[in-house]
Design an enzyme around this catalytic site. Structure first.
Site, PDB file in Angstrom:
ATOM      1  N   SER A  69      27.466  19.072  20.062  1.00  0.00           N
ATOM      2  CA  SER A  69      28.298  20.271  20.232  1.00  0.00           C
ATOM      3  C   SER A  69      28.466  21.068  18.943  1.00  0.00           C
ATOM      4  O   SER A  69      28.994  22.182  18.973  1.00  0.00           O
ATOM      5  CB  SER A  69      29.677  19.878  20.780  1.00  0.00           C
ATOM      6  OG  SER A  69      29.542  19.332  22.081  1.00  0.00           O
ATOM      7  N   GLU A 107      -3.356 -12.166 -23.159  1.00  0.00           N
ATOM      8  CA  GLU A 107      -4.259 -11.047 -23.402  1.00  0.00           C
ATOM      9  C   GLU A 107      -5.339 -11.305 -24.455  1.00  0.00           C
ATOM     10  O   GLU A 107      -6.420 -10.724 -24.364  1.00  0.00           O
ATOM     11  CB  GLU A 107      -3.440  -9.823 -23.828  1.00  0.00           C
ATOM     12  CG  GLU A 107      -2.457  -9.320 -22.781  1.00  0.00           C
ATOM     13  CD  GLU A 107      -3.155  -8.847 -21.523  1.00  0.00           C
ATOM     14  OE1 GLU A 107      -4.221  -8.217 -21.631  1.00  0.00           O
ATOM     15  OE2 GLU A 107      -2.649  -9.129 -20.422  1.00  0.00           O
TER      16      GLU A 107
END
Length: 788
Positions: A452, A87
Site C-alpha cells: 500500500s 619461499e
C-alpha cells in the site's frame, strides 16, 4: 682426428662466446629500462582510504594500514624462519638467483608441464613486486633476474629481507607482515602464535586465494605446509610443530576504531571511490566525506535493531545457537571455552554466552568477561519452561540500559534510509541488522513489493486527471475475469470488510484496496504507468494489470525514498547521493557534489503537462537552471496528496505517529500479501524516511505483522531523534486550491443546511457539482451509478 677435435672445441668456444655476448648485450639492452636499486629504499607508506560523516566522524577505513616500517632486528625470528622455509630456504647462500632452483624448476616444467617450488628467490620476488609487472614472459623473467643480481650487489641480505617482509603483498590489501598480523589477527606481530605466523608465511604464493578470510581451509593447508618445512629444516621442535598444527585458524580482522557504526554506508562510499579513482583509492590517502549525519545514523541503528529484536521476541524462542561439550565448563576447559566464545564475535550488540545452569527464576551464564546471572524478567519472553536450556548451550545476550537480557540473532531482516528531500542527501542508512553478519545492503539491493506504500502515487495520478480528494468511489467487491486463469480474481480489503461509498481521502487514510482498484480502473492502467515515473520511480517495473493498485511493483527502499521525496519537496525529482566531497592526502578538494535541489520559489519550474512522453519519464521541466531539480508534479496535486498522507499519519493506519506530538508528519503504511513485507514510508518537510521489515527469502512475517506494527516503530524511533529541535513545518499551500463543503456520501457540494457536510480542499478548476436537494434529503436516491 686431432684436427676435428680442435675444430669442434673452437666451434663450441665460439658458440659459448656468442651466447655470452648475446646475454651480455641483452642484459645491457634490458638493463637500460631497469630503475636504480637505491630507489627501492624509498618505500612509500600507503595511506588508507578514510570515510567520514558530514560532521567529521570516522565511519570507515580501507586499504593498507599506515605504519612505521619494521626493522630487521624488530622482526621475530620465527617470522623470518617461516618465510625462508616457505619461499627460499637457501636465501643466505645464493647471490640473488638460485641457479639450482631455476634449473630444477625448468626441468620439471619441461618434463611435466607443471611449475615447482624454487623458481623465484625472495630477492627476485622483491624485484618483481617493487618494480615489475606480473606478466608471464621470458623478457620479464630476465629483467627480474638482472634486477635481483643488482639488488644483491648493492644491498645486504638483511636489508633485502627487511624490505621484502615490509613490502610483500599478503592479501586483503595488506602489504608487509606488520599489516598482515593486524588485518588477519588483530595483533601486533610480536603477539602472533607460531600457527598464526605460519598462516601469514603461507600467503605469498596466492595471497588473494589462500588467505584465511577468503578460504580458511586453503589457509590451513598452506599453514601446515609451512610448519612442515620449518620442522624439516630444524627451525622448530616436534612439540612446537604438533602444537602449532593443532591451533584452529581463527581470524580476527583488524578494524580501525570507528566513531560511528555505519558499515553499509562505508562500503557504499568505498565502492564509489574505487569506481572513480581505481585501486589507488586504497593507498593514496583519499578522504571521502559523506552526507551522513552521525547522530541520525546512531538513531537509525538503534531504531532498526530494536524493532527487529522486538519482532523476534514476539515470535518466540527458536532455541540455542549451538551446544558446546560439557568439558569446556570445567576448570580444565577454560582455555577451550574462551576460544569457543572468541570464535563467536558480537552481532550488532548481541554477545555470545554459554549456559552453566537454568532454573525457572534464574539463568547462569559464562561470557568472555566471566560469570553472569540473569533474573526471570530478562528471559521470561522466551517461555523457557517449554524447552529448558541445557548446560553448554550457546545463547546471546543484549544490553538494555544497565542490565542484560536474553536474546537471539533475528532471522528477520530490515532496512532503513533517511534523506533530505530538497536535494537527496542521505542522512542515515542501515542495510540490515549487522553488516559483518550479512553484507547484503537491503536499502540499495533488495527489490520488494511496495504494498500500500504505492497508493499515494496512484492517487496522485487520479488527482492529476481531474479527480479530487472528495471524489467518491464504492468500497465494494471487485471481480476481474482473467482468461489465463481458472478462477476470476476477487481482491479484498485487508480487514475483509466493506464500507460502501467513500471519498478518495478516506480511502487512502484507511488504505482500502477495493477503492484503489476502482480508481485504477477509472483512470486507466496505461495512463498510470505513464504518470507514476514522474516521481522518479522506474516505470519498467510497473505491472500492466490491476494488481498495480495493490503495490505489486517492486522497488528498493532507496527508490521509495526518492519517490516520497518528490511528494515532500513540492513535486521535484531529486537524485539521492551519498558522497559530498573527496580530498587528497594534502587536503586538496578533488571532488565536490553539486546536487540538483528542489526550488518551489524558482521561476520557470512548471511541470510537464502531458504524462507519458519521454521528457516526463525522464523528469524534464521548463527551467534552464542546471542546479534546480526537474519539477514533474503540479504543486496543487503534490500538496493535496501530501495533505491526504498527513491524515494517514494522524488518524489513519499510521496514527501511531501521534506519539511524536507533531502536526507536520505525513506517511503511508505498506503491507503485502500474507504480511510478507512491512513498510512505513513517511516524511516531514526536512526529512524523508523509509522503513522496511521482511525476510530475505520472502515469507510471511506472521499474523498482524503489518506495516504499522513491524515497520512504523523504526520510523517513529528515528524521527523522535532526527526531528528533535526541528521546528514544525509543512509544505506551503499553493494557489489554485479552494475549501468547499462536501457531502461525504456523494462527493458533491453540500447544501448550506446539510448537517453532516465536511470541509475539503479541492483544485479550483475541479470544484464538484452541487448535489440535488432530493439526493441530500433521501440518500437512497443518490445516483450511485455515477460512482466509480
Amino acid at each position: 682426428m686431432k684436427r676435428w677435435i680442435l675444430i669442434s672445441t673452437l666451434g663450441v668456444a665460439v658458440l659459448l662466446c656468442l651466447g655470452a655476448a648475446a646475454v651480455w648485450a641483452g642484459a645491457l639492452y634490458l638493463g637500460r629500462d631497469l630503475p636504480p636499486v637505491d630507489s627501492i629504499r624509498q618505500l612509500q607508506l600507503s595511506v588508507p582510504l578514510r570515510v567520514l560523516s558530514q560532521d567529521g566522524k570516522l565511519i570507515g577505513q580501507f586499504g593498507a594500514e599506515r605504519r612505521s616500517l619494521l626493522r630487521y632486528d624488530d622482526i621475530p625470528p620465527n617470522v623470518i624462519h617461516a618465510f625462508l622455509a616457505a619461499e627460499d630456504d637457501r636465501f643466505f647462500e645464493h647471490p640473488g638467483v638460485d641457479w639450482q632452483g631455476l634449473v630444477r624448476a625448468s626441468f620439471v616444467l619441461a618434463v611435466s608441464g607443471e611449475k615447482s617450488q624454487g623458481g623465484s628467490t625472495i630477492t627476485m620476488q622483491l624485484a618483481r613486486n617493487v618494480f615489475l609487472s606480473n606478466e608471464r614472459t621470458f623478457t620479464r623473467k630476465f629483467k627480474e633476474i638482472l634486477l635481483a643480481l643488482r639488488i644483491e650487489h648493492e644491498l645486504s641480505k638483511k636489508e633485502i629481507l627487511e624490505l621484502y617482509l615490509n613490502k610483500i603483498f599478503l592479501g586483503e590489501r595488506a602489504y608487509g607482515v606488520g599489516a598482515a598480523s593486524r588485518v588477519y589477527f588483530g595483533k601486533d606481530i610480536h603477539q602472533l602464535s607460531l600457527g598464526e605466523i605460519a598462516v601469514i608465511a603461507g600467503l605469498p604464493k596466492a595471497p588473494s586465494r589462500d588467505n584465511p578470510v577468503a578460504n580458511p581451509q586453503r589457509a590451513k593447508e598452506r599453514r601446515d605446509y609451512v610448519l612442515s618445512r620449518m620442522h624439516s629444516l630444524g627451525e622448530i621442535s616436534d612439540t612446537e610443530y604438533q602444537a602449532a598444527r593443532a591451533e584452529p585458524v581463527v581470524v580476527h580482522p583488524y578494524q580501525a576504531k570507528l566513531d560511528v557504526d555505519a558499515q553499509y554506508v562505508a562500503e557504499m562510499a568505498r565502492a564509489w571511490a574505487v569506481e572513480h579513482y581505481g585501486d589507488d583509492a586504497y593507498t593514496r590517502g583519499l578522504t571521502v566525506i559523506t552526507t551522513l549525519d552521525s547522530g541520525r545514523q546512531l538513531a537509525a541503528n538503534a531504531a532498526l535493531r530494536r524493532a527487529l529484536l522486538d519482532y523476534d521476541e514476539r515470535h518466540g524462542w527458536r532455541g540455542p545457537e549451538a551446544q558446546l561439550p560439557l568439558r569446556m565448563l570445567s576448570d580444565q576447559g577454560h582455555d577451550e571455552l574462551a576460544q569457543a566464545l572468541d570464535a563467536r564475535p558480537p552481532v550488532a550488540d548481541l554477545r555470545a554466552a554459554v549456559v552453566v545452569s537454568f532454573a525457572a527464576d534464574r539463568l547462569q551464564l559464562i561470557t568472555e568477561d566471566g560469570p553472569m546471572n540473569l533474573d526471570k524478567d530478562a528471559f521470561s519472553w522466551a517461555n523457557l519452561t517449554r524447552k529448558p536450556l541445557q548446560p553448554g548451550d550457546v545463547v546471546r545476550i543484549r544490553p538494555v540500559g544497565a542490565r542484560w537480557r536474553l536474546a537471539e540473532i533475528p532471522a528477520v531482516q530490515g532496512a532503513f534510509v533517511a534523506l533530505r528531500p530538497d536535494d537527496g542527501a542521505i542522512q542515515a542508512l542501515v542495510g540490515g541488522f549487522d553488516f559483518y553478519a550479512n553484507k547484503f545492503n537491503r536499502v540499495t539491493q533488495a527489490r520488494r513489493q511496495s504494498g500500500s506504500g504505492f497508493k499515494p502515487f496512484l492517487y496522485a495520478a487520479g488527482l492529476a486527471q481531474g479527480l479530487t480528494p472528495a471524489s467518491v468511489f464504492l468500497d465494494a467487491p471487485v471481480v476481474v475475469d482473467d482468461p489465463s486463469a481458472d478462477n476470476a480474481w476477487r481482491p479484498e480489503n485487508f480487514e475483509g470488510d466493506l464500507k460502501g461509498p467513500m471519498s478518495l481521502r478516506e480511502a487512502l487514510v484507511h488504505s482500502r484496496n477495493l477503492v484503489s482498484i476502482r480508481l485504477l480502473q477509472a483512470i486507466g492502467i496505461d495512463y498510470t504507468r505513464q504518470y507514476v515515473p514522474r516521481f522518479g520511480l522506474p516505470g519498467d517495473r510497473l505491472p500492466d494489470n490491476l494488481t498495480m493498485a495493490l503495490g505489486t511493483a517492486v522497488f528498493t527502499p532507496l527508490e521509495m525514498a526518492r519517490g516520497y521525496a518528490t511528494i515532500a519537496n513540492g513535486g521535484f525529482v531529486i537524485d539521492p547521493y551519498l558522497v559530498s566531497e573527496v580530498r587528497d592526502a594534502d587536503g586538496q578538494v578533488l571532488y565536490k557534489a553539486a546536487p540538483k535541489h528542489a526550488c518551489p520559489d524558482c521561476p520557470d519550474t512548471a511541470p510537464q503537462q502531458s504524462p507519458g512522453d519521454s521528457a516526463t519519464a525522464a523528469g524534464a521541466d521548463a527551467t534552464t537552471d542546471d542546479s534546480v531539480a526537474p519539477r514533474t508534479i503540479e504543486p496543487q496535486v503534490d500538496w493535496l496528496i501530501s495533505d491526504m498522507m498527513h491524515d494517514v499519519a494522524t488518524r489513519g493506519t499510521g496514527a501511531k505517529t501521534n506519539e511524536l506530538h507533531r502536526n507536520d508528519l505525513a506517511g503511508k503504511t505498506g503491507t503485502t500479501n500474507d504480511e510478507t513485507d512491512a513498510w512505513f514510508n513517511g516524511f516531514q518537510k526536512t526529512q524523508v524516511a523509509i522503513a522496511w521489515v521482511g525476510f530475505d527469502q520472502p515469507a510471511p512475517l506472521g499474523p498482524g505483522e503489518v506495516g504499522a506494527r513491524a515497520a512504523l516503530p523504526i520510523w517513529i524511533d528515528y524521527m523522535r531523534a532526527a526531528l528533535k529541535g526541528v521546528p514544525e513545518e509543512r509544505l506551503p499551500r499553493p494557489d489554485g486550491l479552494v475549501d468547499v463543503r462536501i457531502d461525504p456520501r456523494t462527493g458533491k457540494l453540500a447544501p448550506a443546511d446539510a448537517p453532516d457536510a465536511v470541509f475539503e480542499v479541492v483544485q479550483q478548476d475541479h470544484i464538484p457539482e452541487a448535489e440535488a436537494a432530493d439526493a441530500h434529503n433521501d440518500p437512497n436516491k443518490a445516483n450511485l451509478e455515477d460512482l466509480y
